[in-house]
Motif scaffolding. Structure first.
Motif, PDB file in Angstrom:
ATOM      1  N   GLN A 169       1.079  10.702  -2.811  1.00 54.12           N
ATOM      2  CA  GLN A 169      -0.369  10.439  -2.813  1.00 54.12           C
ATOM      3  C   GLN A 169      -1.047  11.324  -1.773  1.00 54.12           C
ATOM      4  N   HIS A 205       3.273  -0.317   0.516  1.00 54.95           N
ATOM      5  CA  HIS A 205       3.576   0.132  -0.848  1.00 54.95           C
ATOM      6  C   HIS A 205       4.190   1.527  -0.840  1.00 54.95           C
ATOM      7  N   HIS A 246       4.482   5.254  -3.449  1.00 57.06           N
ATOM      8  CA  HIS A 246       4.046   5.973  -4.649  1.00 57.06           C
ATOM      9  C   HIS A 246       5.223   6.853  -5.093  1.00 57.06           C
ATOM     10  N   HIS A 253      -2.554   1.813   4.143  1.00 63.72           N
ATOM     11  CA  HIS A 253      -3.772   2.432   4.663  1.00 63.72           C
ATOM     12  C   HIS A 253      -4.928   1.450   4.596  1.00 63.72           C
ATOM     13  N   HIS A 274       4.352   2.786   3.080  1.00 64.89           N
ATOM     14  CA  HIS A 274       3.198   2.987   3.964  1.00 64.89           C
ATOM     15  C   HIS A 274       2.074   2.010   3.614  1.00 64.89           C
TER      16      HIS A 274
HETATM   17 MN    MN Z   1      -0.878   4.729  -0.675  1.00 67.73          MN
END
Ligand code: MN
Length: 159
Positions: free
Chosen positions: A87, A81, A83, A124, A122
């Motif tokens: 973020q 995704h 941002h 996570h 990226h």
């Molecule tokens: Mn993120």
């Protein structure tokens, strides 16, 4: 004589039981400490495995910043995704990964702070063996919060 023997046997059993009870009260070494409530399970549309989101600060026109916590179970991760306004991740316990597209996976541990630049693709999530407690800060929400993309394959995750 028989009574004394019975008393010894019973007291031995009681001691053994109390030792066992003490042991079970010890925290397992891989236990993850939570600061915030677990929250709601993230959608399978955006996460692989079980991830739970707990909102802390909703974005509004004054702060234009969103703050919350995600607990990733071992092996759980977000989809790829971006941002639009960036973020910041703050790791409060456990072990996990952060990866930007085209770069190698980076390990995150308790106390780590990671900045995801605006518009950089990226993902996570947690490590395979240990979960991850991750606080997130999404600033500049007037630009948008998140643009979800495809899941992270097992191949990429295990690379
Ligand atoms: Mn993120």
């Amino acid at each position: 004589m028989r009574t004394a023997k019975s008393a010894i046997i019973i007291s031995t059993i009681l001691i053994a039981m109390s030792c066992k009870e003490q042991n079970s009260e010890q925290a397992p070494t891989n236990e993850i400490q939570a600061i915030f409530p677990l929250g709601q399970k993230g959608s399978a549309e955006y996460f692989t495995g079980n991830a739970y989101n707990y909102g802390l600060v909703p974005a509004d026109s004054t702060f234009t910043t969103l703050v919350g916590n995600v607990y990733f179970e071992p092996g759980a991760r977000s989809n790829w995704h971006t941002h639009p306004g960036g973020q910041i991740l703050i790791i409060t316990d456990g072990v996990g990964y952060y990866q930007e597209e085209g770069k190698s996976k980076q390990i995150m541990r308790k106390g780590d702070v990671v900045k995801c630049p605006p518009e950089v693709k990226h993902w996570h999530g947690a490590s395979p063996d240990k979960g991850l407690q991750q606080m997130y800060i999404v600033p500049n929400t007037e630009k948008g919060i998140v643009n979800w993309m495809e899941p992270v394959t097992d191949e990429t995750y295990n690379m």
